[in-house]
Design a protein around this motif. Structure first.
Motif, PDB file in Angstrom:
ATOM      1  N   LYS A 123      38.204  54.824  37.897  1.00  0.00           N
ATOM      2  CA  LYS A 123      38.112  56.188  37.698  1.00  0.00           C
ATOM      3  C   LYS A 123      38.595  57.303  36.695  1.00  0.00           C
ATOM      4  CE  LYS A 123      34.090  56.839  39.605  1.00  0.00           C
ATOM      5  NZ  LYS A 123      33.868  56.877  41.485  1.00  0.00           N
ATOM      6  N   LEU A 124      40.552  57.523  37.104  1.00  0.00           N
ATOM      7  CA  LEU A 124      41.417  57.863  36.597  1.00  0.00           C
ATOM      8  C   LEU A 124      41.681  57.506  34.832  1.00  0.00           C
ATOM      9  CD1 LEU A 124      43.158  59.657  37.780  1.00  0.00           C
ATOM     10  CD2 LEU A 124      45.456  58.165  37.584  1.00  0.00           C
ATOM     11  N   LEU A 125      40.866  56.410  34.473  1.00  0.00           N
ATOM     12  CA  LEU A 125      41.058  56.222  33.265  1.00  0.00           C
ATOM     13  C   LEU A 125      39.334  56.963  32.810  1.00  0.00           C
ATOM     14  CD1 LEU A 125      42.258  53.252  32.619  1.00  0.00           C
ATOM     15  CD2 LEU A 125      43.313  54.892  31.722  1.00  0.00           C
ATOM     16  N   GLY A 126      38.522  57.557  33.622  1.00  0.00           N
ATOM     17  CA  GLY A 126      37.401  58.131  32.751  1.00  0.00           C
ATOM     18  C   GLY A 126      35.885  56.994  33.049  1.00  0.00           C
ATOM     19  N   LEU A 127      36.160  56.233  33.622  1.00  0.00           N
ATOM     20  CA  LEU A 127      35.028  54.820  33.774  1.00  0.00           C
ATOM     21  C   LEU A 127      34.207  55.330  34.930  1.00  0.00           C
ATOM     22  CD1 LEU A 127      36.484  51.713  32.576  1.00  0.00           C
ATOM     23  CD2 LEU A 127      35.465  53.439  31.234  1.00  0.00           C
ATOM     24  N   PRO A 128      33.477  55.125  34.776  1.00  0.00           N
ATOM     25  CA  PRO A 128      32.138  55.043  35.767  1.00  0.00           C
ATOM     26  C   PRO A 128      32.079  53.926  36.846  1.00  0.00           C
ATOM     27  CG  PRO A 128      30.823  53.849  33.591  1.00  0.00           C
ATOM     28  CD  PRO A 128      32.303  54.431  33.820  1.00  0.00           C
ATOM     29  N   MET A 129      32.828  53.520  37.719  1.00  0.00           N
ATOM     30  CA  MET A 129      33.881  52.683  38.745  1.00  0.00           C
ATOM     31  C   MET A 129      32.773  52.183  39.514  1.00  0.00           C
ATOM     32  SD  MET A 129      35.925  50.603  37.240  1.00  0.00           S
ATOM     33  CE  MET A 129      36.546  49.154  37.470  1.00  0.00           C
ATOM     34  N   GLY A 130      32.164  51.109  39.933  1.00  0.00           N
ATOM     35  CA  GLY A 130      31.970  50.289  40.682  1.00  0.00           C
ATOM     36  C   GLY A 130      32.593  49.396  40.968  1.00  0.00           C
ATOM     37  N   VAL A 131      32.426  48.463  42.070  1.00  0.00           N
ATOM     38  CA  VAL A 131      33.442  47.402  42.741  1.00  0.00           C
ATOM     39  C   VAL A 131      31.507  46.409  43.278  1.00  0.00           C
ATOM     40  CG1 VAL A 131      34.940  46.423  45.084  1.00  0.00           C
ATOM     41  CG2 VAL A 131      35.174  49.252  43.067  1.00  0.00           C
ATOM     42  N   ASP A 132      32.622  45.203  42.615  1.00  0.00           N
ATOM     43  CA  ASP A 132      31.169  43.885  44.189  1.00  0.00           C
ATOM     44  C   ASP A 132      32.715  43.808  45.163  1.00  0.00           C
ATOM     45  OD1 ASP A 132      30.386  41.920  44.245  1.00  0.00           O
ATOM     46  OD2 ASP A 132      30.261  41.451  42.660  1.00  0.00           O
ATOM     47  N   VAL A 133      32.412  43.783  46.344  1.00  0.00           N
ATOM     48  CA  VAL A 133      33.175  44.020  47.700  1.00  0.00           C
ATOM     49  C   VAL A 133      32.825  42.355  48.406  1.00  0.00           C
ATOM     50  CG1 VAL A 133      33.175  44.372  50.342  1.00  0.00           C
ATOM     51  CG2 VAL A 133      32.750  46.235  48.028  1.00  0.00           C
ATOM     52  N   CYS A 134      33.955  41.793  47.787  1.00  0.00           N
ATOM     53  CA  CYS A 134      33.213  40.076  47.976  1.00  0.00           C
ATOM     54  C   CYS A 134      33.810  38.903  47.725  1.00  0.00           C
ATOM     55  CB  CYS A 134      32.011  39.414  46.155  1.00  0.00           C
ATOM     56  SG  CYS A 134      33.354  39.664  44.877  1.00  0.00           S
ATOM     57  N   TYR A 135      34.068  38.023  47.945  1.00  0.00           N
ATOM     58  CA  TYR A 135      35.086  36.761  48.873  1.00  0.00           C
ATOM     59  C   TYR A 135      34.090  35.313  48.883  1.00  0.00           C
ATOM     60  CZ  TYR A 135      33.174  36.623  53.479  1.00  0.00           C
ATOM     61  OH  TYR A 135      31.754  36.667  54.232  1.00  0.00           O
ATOM     62  N   THR A 136      34.584  34.807  48.141  1.00  0.00           N
ATOM     63  CA  THR A 136      34.698  33.165  48.249  1.00  0.00           C
ATOM     64  C   THR A 136      34.898  32.506  49.350  1.00  0.00           C
ATOM     65  OG1 THR A 136      36.857  32.308  47.107  1.00  0.00           O
ATOM     66  CG2 THR A 136      35.193  32.619  45.387  1.00  0.00           C
ATOM     67  N   ASN A 137      33.984  31.405  49.574  1.00  0.00           N
ATOM     68  CA  ASN A 137      33.998  30.968  51.305  1.00  0.00           C
ATOM     69  C   ASN A 137      35.156  29.978  51.400  1.00  0.00           C
ATOM     70  OD1 ASN A 137      31.618  31.932  52.136  1.00  0.00           O
ATOM     71  ND2 ASN A 137      30.331  30.297  50.872  1.00  0.00           N
ATOM     72  N   HIS A 138      36.064  30.139  50.331  1.00  0.00           N
ATOM     73  CA  HIS A 138      37.840  29.493  51.185  1.00  0.00           C
ATOM     74  C   HIS A 138      39.107  30.588  51.176  1.00  0.00           C
ATOM     75  CE1 HIS A 138      37.243  29.608  46.974  1.00  0.00           C
ATOM     76  NE2 HIS A 138      38.679  29.204  46.314  1.00  0.00           N
ATOM     77  N   ALA A 139      38.930  31.700  50.522  1.00  0.00           N
ATOM     78  CA  ALA A 139      39.284  32.708  51.007  1.00  0.00           C
ATOM     79  C   ALA A 139      39.738  33.114  52.815  1.00  0.00           C
ATOM     80  CB  ALA A 139      39.384  33.799  50.352  1.00  0.00           C
ATOM     81  N   GLU A 140      40.387  33.633  52.866  1.00  0.00           N
ATOM     82  CA  GLU A 140      41.216  33.667  54.129  1.00  0.00           C
ATOM     83  C   GLU A 140      40.140  35.501  54.403  1.00  0.00           C
ATOM     84  OE1 GLU A 140      42.323  32.628  56.779  1.00  0.00           O
ATOM     85  OE2 GLU A 140      42.009  30.153  55.409  1.00  0.00           O
TER      86      GLU A 140
END
Length: 451
Positions: free
Chosen positions: A350-367
């Motif tokens: 956002k600070l660099l001027g981009l239309p920023m989205g986030v894939d709020v995600c994780y893989t099944n082997h992450a804690e």
């Protein structure tokens, strides 16, 4: 140039800017794997003190990757807007943080964006808490347009992600209907194809465009194939709205993806020539891709990620999103690290001027689990994230990872008082979505080809 700071009677020395940035980064497993993380919390704090005292101008004179060896570095420095940088040129990294929190407003941040380099915004993020990242991100406003308007105040868009493990058109269409019924799809209806086969990509493009046109949906569609496949689809006359590509923050990362800056420019020009919309590019990024490609050159993964945003910025994209927990625990081990990375990425983009989205995600082997994702989703919503993902049941059956569901999008909008893009919201009202629990006649499954 070496940097040093004395803390608790111990003098810590950092050989160059690359080492200083890496040691100052809040801990994450990827930097430990790469051997660039601080050896202790004390060393990390010392590096953060030294970084806070560094003048912002220094980033224009010392690069984390040599100018002559990396085309992303050349892009960053050659495109730097000195006039836009002038209002903060006298500040240190610490002074910049204070200015962002206390003095900066939306107009000032919009004007400043071309004058900031990725390393500057990465540096200031490293000495900020989550609440700081939220507060500044809230003030950033980036608006883009295709068939609707994305990024307006009080709005939260959703990418409808109807992936299918065999690219079955009926399966994709069923997920599209599911998502539309719950208000998803105003950012884009975007399918990750299971293969990069050109005939499959063309078939999906045609199906999505037919659904969009038949029901007069004010959104845009995308099949997230490799840029070369999308170029071929355009040459064959397929209805391409957005050109997608995964990108990274070094020349080597982009080469590992099979792309170059020249190829991205070619695709951008080809998509603009279609005259289907204004902002025509869609980029995805993610901390850890440089380490995966062995193209990080000893730079910490968050700084490399921010450099990817300079690549994206060059082509005025409609959408950018960091797929924050997708690569796995080798890079972001647990929910705490994923939360920090997601908030950093959103802030820096956002600070660099981009239309920023986030894939709020994780893989099944992450804690990590969905409670962690609820926390990140809520923080991002408060911070003014442009868009999130909408996936049936939050479980992508093709990519095999966990993200946010259509229901999560409804939660975020309801809890935070957010609404869809205005044109899409008007369409929902027109066809009766949300008015009852029944499927509106205008979206009959028979018309979409599901019965």
């Amino acid at each position: 140039m070496a940097f040093a700071h004395t803390l608790g009677g111990t003098r810590y020395v950092f050989d160059d800017l690359r080492a200083l940035m890496a040691r100052a980064t809040p801990f994450r497993s990827g930097d430990a794997l790469a051997g660039v993380a601080a050896a202790s919390a004390a060393e990390r704090v010392a590096a953060q003190y030294a970084l806070a005292d560094l003048p912002l101008r220094h980033f224009l004179h010392e690069a984390v990757l040599p100018y002559e060896a990396d085309d992303v570095t050349r892009l960053i420095l050659d495109s730097h807007d000195t006039a836009a940088f002038a209002p903060v040129a006298h500040l240190t990294v610490g002074g910049f943080r204070d200015w962002l929190l206390a003095e900066a407003d939306t107009a000032a941040l919009t004007a400043l964006a071309p004058g900031l380099t990725p390393e500057m915004v990465a540096a200031v993020s490293k000495i900020m808490r989550i609440s700081d990242l939220v507060q500044v991100s809230q003030k950033c406003r980036v608006i883009t347009r295709f068939r609707n308007t994305i990024g307006l105040p009080g709005r939260l868009s959703i990418r409808l992600q109807p992936n299918h493990p065999t690219d079955d058109a009926r399966g994709v269409a069923a997920s599209v209907l599911d998502g539309l019924m719950m208000g998803a799809g105003d950012a884009v209806i975007g399918v990750n194809p299971a293969t990069d086969n050109i005939e499959t990509v063309q078939r999906l493009l045609s199906m999505l465009d037919e659904v969009r046109a038949r029901f007069d949906i004010p959104t845009q569609c995308c099949v997230l194939s490799h840029v070369t496949t999308t170029l071929l689809a355009m040459e064959r006359g397929s209805p391409v709205d957005l050109v997608f590509q995964s990108i990274g923050g070094t020349q080597g990362v982009n080469e590992s993806f099979g792309v170059s800056l020249a190829l991205l420019a070619e695709a951008h020009d080809a998509a603009r020539a279609q005259k289907r919309g204004e902002n025509v590019m869609y980029f995805e990024t993610g901390q850890g891709s440089a380490l995966s490609a062995d193209a990080h050159h000893g730079v910490d993964q968050q700084t490399i990620e921010a450099r990817a945003y300079a690549v994206a910025r060059q082509y005025a994209p409609l959408l950018v999103n960091t797929v924050v927990g997708f690569i796995g625990p080798e890079y972001l081990f647990d929910g705490k690290q994923i939360l920090r990375a997601g908030m950093e990425d959103h802030f820096c983009g956002k600070l660099l001027g981009l239309p920023m989205g986030v894939d709020v995600c994780y893989t099944n082997h992450a804690e990590a689990d969905q409670d962690d994702m609820d926390t990140l989703l809520t923080c991002l919503g408060v911070a003014g994230v442009t868009y999130i993902m909408g996936i049936p049941g939050a479980d992508d059956v093709m990519l095999a990872y966990q993200s946010t569901s259509f229901h999560d999008g409804l939660y975020a909008r309801a809890a935070l008082g957010k609404r869809p893009a205005p044109e899409f919201e008007a369409w929902m009202e027109r066809v009766g979505i949300g008015a009852t629990e029944a499927i509106p006649a205008a979206l009959s499954p028979a018309l979409i080809g599901l019965s």
